[in-house]
Design a protein around this motif. Structure first.
Motif, mmCIF file in Angstrom:
data_model
loop_
_atom_site.group_PDB
_atom_site.id
_atom_site.type_symbol
_atom_site.label_atom_id
_atom_site.label_comp_id
_atom_site.label_asym_id
_atom_site.label_seq_id
_atom_site.Cartn_x
_atom_site.Cartn_y
_atom_site.Cartn_z
ATOM 1 N N UNK A 130 0.794 -1.227 0.000
ATOM 2 C CA UNK A 130 0.000 0.000 0.000
ATOM 3 C C UNK A 130 0.832 1.286 0.000
ATOM 4 N N UNK A 131 1.789 1.405 0.944
ATOM 5 C CA UNK A 131 2.487 2.685 1.071
ATOM 6 C C UNK A 131 3.609 2.834 0.047
ATOM 7 N N UNK A 132 4.150 1.722 -0.485
ATOM 8 C CA UNK A 132 5.313 1.840 -1.373
ATOM 9 C C UNK A 132 5.012 1.489 -2.822
ATOM 10 N N UNK A 133 3.766 1.133 -3.115
ATOM 11 C CA UNK A 133 3.380 0.857 -4.490
ATOM 12 C C UNK A 133 3.970 -0.436 -5.013
ATOM 13 N N UNK A 134 4.006 -0.525 -6.387
ATOM 14 C CA UNK A 134 4.502 -1.763 -6.991
ATOM 15 C C UNK A 134 5.997 -1.657 -7.215
ATOM 16 N N UNK A 135 6.724 -2.706 -6.906
ATOM 17 C CA UNK A 135 8.185 -2.699 -7.114
ATOM 18 C C UNK A 135 8.596 -3.997 -7.778
ATOM 19 N N UNK A 136 9.661 -3.878 -8.588
ATOM 20 C CA UNK A 136 10.208 -5.043 -9.291
ATOM 21 C C UNK A 136 11.410 -5.522 -8.492
ATOM 22 N N UNK A 137 11.423 -6.779 -8.124
ATOM 23 C CA UNK A 137 12.534 -7.326 -7.342
ATOM 24 C C UNK A 137 13.310 -8.331 -8.171
ATOM 25 N N UNK A 138 14.652 -8.208 -8.103
ATOM 26 C CA UNK A 138 15.506 -9.234 -8.705
ATOM 27 C C UNK A 138 16.416 -9.768 -7.610
ATOM 28 N N UNK A 139 17.511 -10.430 -7.992
ATOM 29 C CA UNK A 139 18.358 -11.067 -6.976
ATOM 30 C C UNK A 139 18.681 -10.103 -5.819
ATOM 31 N N UNK A 140 18.424 -10.541 -4.605
ATOM 32 C CA UNK A 140 18.730 -9.710 -3.427
ATOM 33 C C UNK A 140 17.573 -8.816 -3.016
ATOM 34 N N UNK A 141 16.543 -8.728 -3.874
ATOM 35 C CA UNK A 141 15.378 -7.915 -3.528
ATOM 36 C C UNK A 141 14.524 -8.658 -2.512
ATOM 37 N N UNK A 142 13.841 -7.905 -1.672
ATOM 38 C CA UNK A 142 13.016 -8.566 -0.655
ATOM 39 C C UNK A 142 11.794 -7.729 -0.333
ATOM 40 N N UNK A 143 10.793 -8.394 0.228
ATOM 41 C CA UNK A 143 9.616 -7.696 0.742
ATOM 42 C C UNK A 143 9.257 -8.316 2.080
ATOM 43 N N UNK A 144 8.852 -7.475 3.015
ATOM 44 C CA UNK A 144 8.228 -7.950 4.261
ATOM 45 C C UNK A 144 6.803 -7.433 4.252
#
Ligand code: NAG
Ligand code: NAG
Length: 292
Positions: A130-144
């Motif tokens: 919600x607060x950070x919108x859509x993000x593209x993650x590749x190697x090393x990217x993370x979401x909590x």
């Protein structure tokens, strides 16, 4: 003859030591591709002592074609679940383009208070918060994803893979969701230790009931404290090899190995391979030890 062998070894050492160059830090890990170890029929390095520890080597992982709350082509190996005595679940997931988890907190049968951490190993994963919108993650990217958050996750590439941690929140606050990349996390030293640590989920913030760290050891570095603590760990070797002490036994571990450590299991790591070693580490924190 001896001299030429020594010369060859020196060259090898030189070539390998260049891999410790910090500028090589942000290289894709090969966490799914096991080091080529000669395997005898029927032999595995995996050892499981329920309620104590587990070493799950790549050759004994079982992938199942579904994961609760996920759609599309996905296969997941459950490495840690409460059946082992753990308070969290850790999966290694392979997914195809189009696989998704939508409204993760809302799927039928989802435990209330579900929180989730996802760390990308290969490919592309799109996450929305919600607060950070859509993000593209590749190697090393993370979401909590904090409890109550819609856990919208879409796999963008064929052959994407990630580590997934699911847990029921046991803290007393309202933690916030986080999206980031390990490359943006600064390195820290722990007093009395030589390894380097990167905080992906910062357990010093009392809102979080677990932390996620990336731990880096140069060749030959080892932990000073032979730890015994009330917290549990889930671990994935991302690079290199070493020796893990679990209980009273020493286990050689290598890239791709996954581990579980129950509360109070004596534990220690030495990066005793020729190259630097790195691992992904979950630890539960900030809960009342009297209650958990
Ligand atoms: C999972 O993906 C990795 C590469 O990312 C591949 O090496 C491995 O064989 C895959 N495993 C399964 C069971 O699909
Ligand atoms: C972790 O959280 C603590 C407490 O909020 C803060 O002081 C510290 O700067 C944070 N560290 C990182 C790397 O964000």
């Amino acid at each position: 003859m001896l001299l030429s062998v020594l010369a060859a070894l020196a060259t090898l050492n030189f070539a390998e030591s260049t891999q410790c160059d910090p500028s090589s830090y942000h290289q894709p890990a090969a966490a799914h591709s096991a080091v080529e170890l000669p395997l005898l029929a029927g032999h595995t390095r995996s050892v499981v002592e329920p309620f104590q520890f587990a070493v799950v080597a790549p050759e004994s992982r079982m992938y199942t074609p579904s994961l609760p709350g996920w759609h599309g082509t996905i296969s997941a190996a459950a490495i840690v679940t409460p059946a082992l005595g753990a308070r969290f679940a850790m999966y290694l997931v392979n997914a195809s383009a189009g696989a998704s988890s939508t409204d993760g907190t809302l799927y039928e049968g989802a435990p209330s208070g579900l929180e989730r951490f996802l760390y990308v190993l290969h490919g592309t994963v799109f996450v929305k918060e919600e607060s950070q919108g859509e993000r593209r993650l590749e190697y090393g990217g993370f979401v909590y994803y904090a409890p109550g958050e819609k856990m919208n996750t879409f796999v963008g590439d064929e052959g994407s893979s990630f580590v997934l941690i699911d847990q029921v929140y046991a803290g007393a606050f309202k933690p916030v969701s986080v999206i980031g990349n390990e490359a943006e996390a600064g390195t820290e030293f722990v007093p009395g230790e030589v390894f380097k640590l990167r905080r992906l989920l910062n357990g010093s913030d009392p809102g979080y009931d677990f932390n996620i760290h990336i731990m880096d050891f140069a060749p030959g570095e080892y932990m000073n404290v032979k730890e015994v603590h009330y917290n549990q760990h889930g671990l994935l070797m991302l690079r290199g090899h070493g020796i893990y002490l679990l209980g009273e036994r020493f286990f050689p571990v290598a890239t791709g190995d996954a581990l579980y450590m129950a509360p109070f299991v004596p534990q220690w790591f030495g990066a005793l391979g020729p190259t630097s070693a790195r691992y992904f580490l979950y630890k539960d924190v900030n809960t009342n030890p009297l209650l958990h």
